[in-house]
Motif scaffolding. Structure first.
Motif, mmCIF file in Angstrom:
data_model
loop_
_atom_site.group_PDB
_atom_site.id
_atom_site.type_symbol
_atom_site.label_atom_id
_atom_site.label_comp_id
_atom_site.label_asym_id
_atom_site.label_seq_id
_atom_site.Cartn_x
_atom_site.Cartn_y
_atom_site.Cartn_z
ATOM 1 N N SER A 348 0.830 -1.197 0.000
ATOM 2 C CA SER A 348 0.000 0.000 0.000
ATOM 3 C C SER A 348 0.867 1.251 0.000
ATOM 4 O O SER A 348 2.017 1.234 0.454
ATOM 5 C CB SER A 348 -0.932 0.011 1.213
ATOM 6 O OG SER A 348 -0.187 0.038 2.416
ATOM 7 N N THR A 349 0.274 2.333 -0.515
ATOM 8 C CA THR A 349 0.902 3.652 -0.526
ATOM 9 C C THR A 349 -0.067 4.641 0.101
ATOM 10 O O THR A 349 -1.259 4.632 -0.229
ATOM 11 C CB THR A 349 1.229 4.095 -1.966
ATOM 12 O OG1 THR A 349 2.071 3.119 -2.580
ATOM 13 C CG2 THR A 349 1.927 5.442 -1.976
ATOM 14 N N GLU A 355 -4.926 5.900 1.722
ATOM 15 C CA GLU A 355 -4.146 4.674 1.524
ATOM 16 C C GLU A 355 -4.694 3.907 0.330
ATOM 17 O O GLU A 355 -5.885 3.603 0.260
ATOM 18 C CB GLU A 355 -4.194 3.792 2.770
ATOM 19 C CG GLU A 355 -3.362 2.525 2.634
ATOM 20 C CD GLU A 355 -3.450 1.638 3.866
ATOM 21 O OE1 GLU A 355 -2.854 0.548 3.843
ATOM 22 O OE2 GLU A 355 -4.126 2.036 4.822
ATOM 23 N N PHE A 426 3.837 6.557 -8.593
ATOM 24 C CA PHE A 426 4.787 6.209 -7.534
ATOM 25 C C PHE A 426 6.196 6.369 -8.107
ATOM 26 O O PHE A 426 6.559 5.687 -9.060
ATOM 27 C CB PHE A 426 4.552 4.768 -7.078
ATOM 28 C CG PHE A 426 5.484 4.298 -6.003
ATOM 29 C CD1 PHE A 426 5.377 4.776 -4.707
ATOM 30 C CD2 PHE A 426 6.469 3.359 -6.282
ATOM 31 C CE1 PHE A 426 6.233 4.334 -3.711
ATOM 32 C CE2 PHE A 426 7.327 2.908 -5.296
ATOM 33 C CZ PHE A 426 7.206 3.408 -4.009
ATOM 34 N N ALA A 466 4.720 10.013 -3.890
ATOM 35 C CA ALA A 466 3.529 9.377 -4.447
ATOM 36 C C ALA A 466 2.436 10.418 -4.628
ATOM 37 O O ALA A 466 2.234 11.281 -3.766
ATOM 38 C CB ALA A 466 3.038 8.265 -3.523
ATOM 39 N N SER A 494 2.054 13.076 -1.549
ATOM 40 C CA SER A 494 2.801 12.774 -0.326
ATOM 41 C C SER A 494 3.958 13.746 -0.113
ATOM 42 O O SER A 494 4.450 13.891 0.998
ATOM 43 C CB SER A 494 3.357 11.348 -0.403
ATOM 44 O OG SER A 494 4.387 11.264 -1.382
ATOM 45 N N SER A 574 1.653 10.265 5.380
ATOM 46 C CA SER A 574 2.168 9.702 4.131
ATOM 47 C C SER A 574 3.080 8.531 4.478
ATOM 48 O O SER A 574 3.678 8.495 5.559
ATOM 49 C CB SER A 574 2.949 10.750 3.323
ATOM 50 O OG SER A 574 2.107 11.809 2.910
ATOM 51 N N ILE A 576 4.698 4.309 2.944
ATOM 52 C CA ILE A 576 4.578 3.113 2.103
ATOM 53 C C ILE A 576 4.773 1.884 2.968
ATOM 54 O O ILE A 576 5.510 1.896 3.958
ATOM 55 C CB ILE A 576 5.592 3.100 0.932
ATOM 56 C CG1 ILE A 576 7.025 3.067 1.455
ATOM 57 C CG2 ILE A 576 5.372 4.263 0.012
ATOM 58 C CD1 ILE A 576 8.045 2.796 0.358
ATOM 59 N N ARG A 578 5.210 -1.874 1.508
ATOM 60 C CA ARG A 578 5.120 -2.693 0.307
ATOM 61 C C ARG A 578 6.379 -3.527 0.106
ATOM 62 O O ARG A 578 7.434 -3.252 0.664
ATOM 63 C CB ARG A 578 4.889 -1.832 -0.929
ATOM 64 C CG ARG A 578 5.984 -0.843 -1.219
ATOM 65 C CD ARG A 578 5.761 -0.145 -2.544
ATOM 66 N NE ARG A 578 4.426 0.409 -2.638
ATOM 67 C CZ ARG A 578 3.911 0.906 -3.758
ATOM 68 N NH1 ARG A 578 4.623 0.898 -4.864
ATOM 69 N NH2 ARG A 578 2.696 1.408 -3.786
#
Length: 591
Positions: A348-349, A355, A426, A466, A494, A574, A576, A578
């Motif tokens: 996820s970002t 999100e 991204f 992002a 972000s 903000s 990440i 992942r």
């Protein structure tokens, strides 16, 4: 006349006997010399030993059903008919619940890739037992939806207009399995396999409803689900040896990770200036079970030969490691290698509190993203005896849109549905890793081959941004949410997220022959200094060669890099969380 002839015959016979003896001795000596000059017999092939490898394949579901159900929790829309004729007591409840109930046929398919580690024991001439663990990830997902118009019970002109969209994703899939095989030829193995399956499963549902004609205002509900799940798997395959150390396999598995259920998500219809009037409780259910078909390559570190002709190798046979001296300090040797990383992304970002779940395979990035992925990467290493220093750089820009995204923290009036046109950009502006390695130990494993273990310490610098674009379907106060409105999109940016993670790790190098090496590296970092946690695993085969008078190095392997980082809170958050993983291929120069 007869007597001289007889004497001559005797003389010839007397001479022939020593000559025959001499010839026999000469033949025996020649045979012995030929035997001495003949190459030693090669050890018999065996499947026994530790192995590591990578695989890729395709998955499809065994069950397509994704069901949603709604139960009316309350219906208090009792307002005098003269004041609001569209609000009739207990009119909307049954129609609202029925409209949000249905079953959808959703796929759960896509390409994936990953790696495996295992051990085989050939306990007779033909039978092989083993244990294997693997993990894969990629674009295994599916979605769908339905719309309907449900008339209110007594007044057919009054309808509940409902739209339901669903997505489900197998974010990763791994197994730990036993294998039992039969070698139909010395180098071809048929096997059955089964054991534990594990995986990350997620679902995302969006229910929108409008009661018409009505003065009620409705906010969409979006029940989500994620779980790390244990299940089971069974299957079979065939594996064939290409060389003494490398084998290729084809494998089919059935997996079952059980069901994913959500309950209690509210779908509420409010009066314009009042309390909730109609409310439903939304539940969803689907099963994560299906089939995978994949191919792979394995490298065996040791194929221990039988101790005698026709006999099986000893239990858990292993190579004879002999301690060797570390290389002495001397000249520096430098390798500069640009490479390509075929990225899969799972996780996820978060941008401005929004999100977005992103599960993209490299094939998705090529065929379903709004533009092709852009990337630049290189690895540099300088070695002197047991000591080496290295640097690794990555820049990448990835774009995704529509049904391959899932909004996980929805804001009223901002949505990202299965068929929406929301966007995610991204950008990995820089992932720069630098550090040093020192050889702790080395063992000879026969001939020119050896195994070495290095300790690694270093730093990893991240600079990432992002932008999340979400469809605006209402009159959201865009500035108050920290967003910028661009056309029909609310864009959450972000800004630059940059931090430094310390890291420690280990690298194993297996020299197969002069100029041929297999490497396996793992590290862990972050520790709350920069990110919460980050880890990396890289494995690959390196081959050195000469071309046009230059010294070259080629590399093929697999890399996985995970990070969990966040900053800020609320609409200012903000971050990440992942995993970036996929095959890597590179070619460079050695000096």
């Amino acid at each position: 006349m007869k007597r001289p002839v007889r004497h001559l015959a005797r003389a010839l016979c007397g001479t022939a006997r020593p000559l025959a003896a001499a010839l026999a001795l000469a033949g025996a000596a020649a045979s012995a010399s030929a035997a001495d000059l003949a190459p030693p017999p090669q050890p018999a092939f065996t499947w026994s030993g530790l192995y590591i490898g990578f695989n890729a394949g395709y998955a499809w579901p065994a069950n397509l059903a994704f069901s949603t159900s709604a139960v009316n929790a309350f219906d208090s829309s009792a307002i005098p008919a003269l004041a609001a004729p569209a609000l009739i007591p207990h009119l909307w409840g049954p129609a609202s619940a029925l409209g949000a109930t249905g079953s959808i046929g959703t796929h759960l398919n896509g390409f994936f890739s990953g790696g495996q580690l295992g051990y085989n024991w050939q306990f007779s001439d033909r039978w092989v037992a083993g244990l294997e663990a693997d993990i894969d990830a990629g674009g295994i997902r599916g979605g769908g939806g339905f719309t309907n118009l449900t008339p209110a019970a007594i007044f057919p002109p009054f309808v509940a207009a409902t739209s339901v969209s669903v997505n489900r994703t197998l974010e990763y899939l791994g197994t730990v399995r036993g294998r039992l095989g039969y070698a139909i030829t010395p180098t071809m193995l048929l096997y059955a396999t089964g054991g534990l399956a594990y995986g990350g499963i997620s679902t995302s549902t969006t229910v929108r409803q409008s009661l018409t004609p009505s003065e009620l205002v409705t906010a969409a509900t979006q029940p989500d689900f994620f779980d790390n799940r244990l299940g089971w798997t069974v299957g079979g395959g065939v594996e064939t040896a290409l060389t003494g150390e490398i084998s290729a396999k084809l494998e089919a598995l059935y997996y079952n990770l059980g069901s994913a259920n959500t309950a209690g998500a509210p779908l509420v219809h409010n009066a314009v200036f009042g309390a909730a009037e109609v409310g439903d409780v939304i539940s969803t259910s689907t099963r994560f079970q299906g089939f995978v078909f994949r191919g792979g390559l394995n490298y065996r570190f040791d194929g221990s030969a039988p101790t005698a002709a026709g006999s099986a190798p000893p239990l858990f046979a292993a190579p004879q490691f002999v301690a060797a001296e570390k290389p002495a300090f001397g000249d520096w040797h430098v390798t500069i290698m640009p490479y390509v990383w075929a990225l899969d992304i799972n996780g996820s970002t978060t941008a401005r509190g929004e999100e977005i779940g992103t599960n993209l395979s490299f094939v998705d990035l090529l065929t379903k993203s709004s533009s092709p992925p852009l990337e630049a990467a290189a690895h540099v290493e300088a070695r002197n005896g047991p000591f080496s220093v290295y640097a690794d750089y990555l820049w990448a820009q990835l774009r995704a849109s529509g049904s391959i995204l899932a909004q996980r923290t929805p804001v009223t009036d901002l949505v990202l549905a299965a068929d929406a046109t929301g966007h995610l950009t991204f950008t990995v502006k820089s992932i720069l890793e630098g550090g040093g390695a020192y050889e702790l130990a080395r063992w000879n494993t026969g001939g020119a081959s050896y195994t070495a273990i290095d300790a690694i310490a270093g730093l990893r610098y991240w600079n990432i941004s992002a932008n999340v674009g979400l469809d605006i379907v209402g009159s959201a106060s865009i500035p108050s949410l920290g967003l910028t409105q661009v056309g029909h999109l609310g864009v959450a940016a972000s800004g630059d997220m940059s931090w430094v993670d310390p890291l420690v790790g280990v690298r194993v190098r297996q020299e197969l022959a002069s100029g041929d090496e297999f490497q396996l590296k793992g590290d862990i970092g972050g520790f709350g200094v920069g990110s919460k946690i980050s880890w990396q695993a890289v494995g690959g085969y390196v081959h050195n060669f000469q071309l046009y008078g230059l010294n070259w190095a080629g590399m093929i392997g697999y890399r996985a890099l995970e990070v969990d980082y966040s900053k800020g809170g609320g609409t200012s958050q903000s971050g990440i969380n992942r995993v970036m993983h996929g095959p890597i291929v590179g070619i460079g120069l050695r000096f």
